[in-house]
Motif scaffolding. Structure first.
Motif, PDB file in Angstrom:
ATOM      1  N   GLY A 112      17.061  -4.120  20.792  1.00 26.55           N
ATOM      2  CA  GLY A 112      17.189  -4.902  22.013  1.00 26.55           C
ATOM      3  C   GLY A 112      15.868  -5.213  22.692  1.00 26.55           C
ATOM      4  N   GLY A 113      14.762  -4.756  22.124  1.00 28.51           N
ATOM      5  CA  GLY A 113      13.442  -5.008  22.702  1.00 28.51           C
ATOM      6  C   GLY A 113      12.974  -6.426  22.428  1.00 28.51           C
ATOM      7  N   PRO A 114      11.814  -6.769  22.953  1.00 25.14           N
ATOM      8  CA  PRO A 114      11.308  -8.131  22.733  1.00 25.14           C
ATOM      9  C   PRO A 114      10.864  -8.324  21.284  1.00 25.14           C
ATOM     10  N   TRP A 115      10.946  -9.565  20.835  1.00 25.25           N
ATOM     11  CA  TRP A 115      10.493  -9.903  19.490  1.00 25.25           C
ATOM     12  C   TRP A 115       8.979  -9.908  19.455  1.00 25.25           C
ATOM     13  N   ARG A 116       8.413  -9.397  18.378  1.00 28.61           N
ATOM     14  CA  ARG A 116       6.968  -9.464  18.141  1.00 28.61           C
ATOM     15  C   ARG A 116       6.752 -10.323  16.903  1.00 28.61           C
ATOM     16  N   HIS A 117       5.578 -10.927  16.817  1.00 31.73           N
ATOM     17  CA  HIS A 117       5.306 -11.876  15.744  1.00 31.73           C
ATOM     18  C   HIS A 117       3.924 -11.630  15.148  1.00 31.73           C
ATOM     19  N   ALA A 118       3.800 -11.920  13.867  1.00 30.81           N
ATOM     20  CA  ALA A 118       2.503 -11.932  13.185  1.00 30.81           C
ATOM     21  C   ALA A 118       2.560 -13.040  12.138  1.00 30.81           C
ATOM     22  N   ALA A 119       1.448 -13.732  11.994  1.00 30.26           N
ATOM     23  CA  ALA A 119       1.364 -14.806  10.992  1.00 30.26           C
ATOM     24  C   ALA A 119       0.092 -14.604  10.178  1.00 30.26           C
ATOM     25  N   TRP A 120       0.249 -14.613   8.857  1.00 29.15           N
ATOM     26  CA  TRP A 120      -0.895 -14.502   7.970  1.00 29.15           C
ATOM     27  C   TRP A 120      -1.249 -15.880   7.459  1.00 29.15           C
ATOM     28  N   TRP A 121      -2.496 -16.269   7.644  1.00 35.60           N
ATOM     29  CA  TRP A 121      -3.020 -17.528   7.156  1.00 35.60           C
ATOM     30  C   TRP A 121      -3.741 -17.270   5.834  1.00 35.60           C
ATOM     31  N   PRO A 122      -4.023 -18.308   5.064  1.00 38.39           N
ATOM     32  CA  PRO A 122      -4.675 -18.094   3.761  1.00 38.39           C
ATOM     33  C   PRO A 122      -6.012 -17.367   3.860  1.00 38.39           C
ATOM     34  N   ASP A 123      -6.726 -17.476   4.977  1.00 36.07           N
ATOM     35  CA  ASP A 123      -8.011 -16.781   5.089  1.00 36.07           C
ATOM     36  C   ASP A 123      -7.841 -15.290   5.415  1.00 36.07           C
ATOM     37  N   THR A 124      -6.646 -14.869   5.805  1.00 38.66           N
ATOM     38  CA  THR A 124      -6.424 -13.450   6.119  1.00 38.66           C
ATOM     39  C   THR A 124      -5.554 -12.737   5.101  1.00 38.66           C
ATOM     40  N   LEU A 125      -4.890 -13.480   4.223  1.00 38.75           N
ATOM     41  CA  LEU A 125      -4.017 -12.878   3.213  1.00 38.75           C
ATOM     42  C   LEU A 125      -4.296 -13.524   1.854  1.00 38.75           C
ATOM     43  N   PRO A 126      -5.132 -12.865   1.021  1.00 39.67           N
ATOM     44  CA  PRO A 126      -5.434 -13.425  -0.301  1.00 39.67           C
ATOM     45  C   PRO A 126      -4.190 -13.499  -1.186  1.00 39.67           C
ATOM     46  N   ALA A 127      -4.297 -14.241  -2.264  1.00 40.82           N
ATOM     47  CA  ALA A 127      -3.150 -14.485  -3.142  1.00 40.82           C
ATOM     48  C   ALA A 127      -2.563 -13.196  -3.703  1.00 40.82           C
ATOM     49  N   LEU A 128      -3.397 -12.227  -4.082  1.00 40.19           N
ATOM     50  CA  LEU A 128      -2.898 -10.976  -4.641  1.00 40.19           C
ATOM     51  C   LEU A 128      -2.069 -10.209  -3.610  1.00 40.19           C
ATOM     52  N   GLN A 129      -2.547 -10.137  -2.376  1.00 42.60           N
ATOM     53  CA  GLN A 129      -1.789  -9.452  -1.329  1.00 42.60           C
ATOM     54  C   GLN A 129      -0.537 -10.228  -0.942  1.00 42.60           C
ATOM     55  N   ARG A 130      -0.588 -11.559  -1.040  1.00 44.51           N
ATOM     56  CA  ARG A 130       0.615 -12.363  -0.789  1.00 44.51           C
ATOM     57  C   ARG A 130       1.704 -11.994  -1.776  1.00 44.51           C
ATOM     58  N   ARG A 131       1.315 -11.841  -3.036  1.00 44.35           N
ATOM     59  CA  ARG A 131       2.276 -11.475  -4.077  1.00 44.35           C
ATOM     60  C   ARG A 131       2.838 -10.078  -3.813  1.00 44.35           C
ATOM     61  N   GLU A 132       1.973  -9.123  -3.456  1.00 47.37           N
ATOM     62  CA  GLU A 132       2.434  -7.765  -3.143  1.00 47.37           C
ATOM     63  C   GLU A 132       3.412  -7.775  -1.978  1.00 47.37           C
ATOM     64  N   LEU A 133       3.108  -8.561  -0.955  1.00 46.24           N
ATOM     65  CA  LEU A 133       3.989  -8.639   0.202  1.00 46.24           C
ATOM     66  C   LEU A 133       5.337  -9.232  -0.172  1.00 46.24           C
ATOM     67  N   ARG A 134       5.354 -10.263  -0.992  1.00 49.62           N
ATOM     68  CA  ARG A 134       6.624 -10.849  -1.436  1.00 49.62           C
ATOM     69  C   ARG A 134       7.473  -9.816  -2.179  1.00 49.62           C
ATOM     70  N   LEU A 135       6.836  -9.051  -3.056  1.00 45.40           N
ATOM     71  CA  LEU A 135       7.574  -8.045  -3.823  1.00 45.40           C
ATOM     72  C   LEU A 135       8.057  -6.899  -2.946  1.00 45.40           C
ATOM     73  N   ALA A 136       7.197  -6.407  -2.059  1.00 39.31           N
ATOM     74  CA  ALA A 136       7.556  -5.258  -1.222  1.00 39.31           C
ATOM     75  C   ALA A 136       8.597  -5.619  -0.171  1.00 39.31           C
ATOM     76  N   ALA A 137       8.574  -6.864   0.317  1.00 45.24           N
ATOM     77  CA  ALA A 137       9.521  -7.268   1.357  1.00 45.24           C
ATOM     78  C   ALA A 137      10.902  -7.550   0.785  1.00 45.24           C
ATOM     79  N   GLY A 138      11.036  -7.472  -0.537  1.00 45.54           N
ATOM     80  CA  GLY A 138      12.349  -7.651  -1.147  1.00 45.54           C
ATOM     81  C   GLY A 138      12.779  -9.085  -1.252  1.00 45.54           C
TER      82      GLY A 138
END
Length: 151
Positions: A112-138
């Motif tokens: 019931g708390g407030p929503w928090r947000h984060a956005a990763w842009w290409p300069d902060t999330l390299p392709a390898l970490q993008r792939r890891e995040l996709r896999l880990a987030a299910g």
């Protein structure tokens, strides 16, 4: 057979850090400058156009500085049934969305708390970490060409 590959059925853990994007900051300043130029190029009377143009440019710079001062966050996505965390605290109702190379995360710290947000842009999330995040987030569509595979 000893030469056959060993498959790992364990979960994929993903630890990553969120930091403000310099690309986003530059785009905010550019957007403010373009807004100022468009006001000056319009047929607005000059005594009104200059203050509006200066305000548009100042607002773009202010938003960029505000974005740059956001604190860094440490995320951990366990890749299994455990709850992901941000700075050691659990994220509830976490939702990860992708728009090309951009990743948008939305979560609550407490029910019931407030929503928090984060956005990763290409300069902060390299392709390898993008792939890891996709896999880990299910993500069900972690593979690029889902339709090209046999069922």
């Amino acid at each position: 057979m000893r030469n056959s590959p060993r498959w790992w059925n364990g979960s994929v853990n993903c630890r990553l850090e969120w930091r403000p994007s310099r690309l986003l900051q530059a785009l905010l300043i550019l957007l403010g400058a373009l807004a100022a130029v468009s006001v000056l190029a319009s047929e607005m009377p000059r005594p009104f156009a200059w203050p509006v143009a200066i305000a548009a440019l100042a607002f773009g710079v202010w938003r960029a500085r505000r974005e740059g001062r956001k604190p860094r966050l440490a995320f951990w996505f366990p890749g299994d049934d455990r709850m992901p965390t941000v700075d050691g605290e659990p994220m509830r109702e976490a939702s990860l969305q992708w728009r090309g190379p951009l990743a948008f995360l939305r979560w609550r710290q407490r029910p019931g708390g407030p929503w928090r947000h984060a956005a990763w842009w290409p300069d902060t999330l390299p392709a390898l970490q993008r792939r890891e995040l996709r896999l880990a987030a299910g993500e069900g569509d972690a593979g690029r060409h889902r339709r090209d595979r046999a069922p």
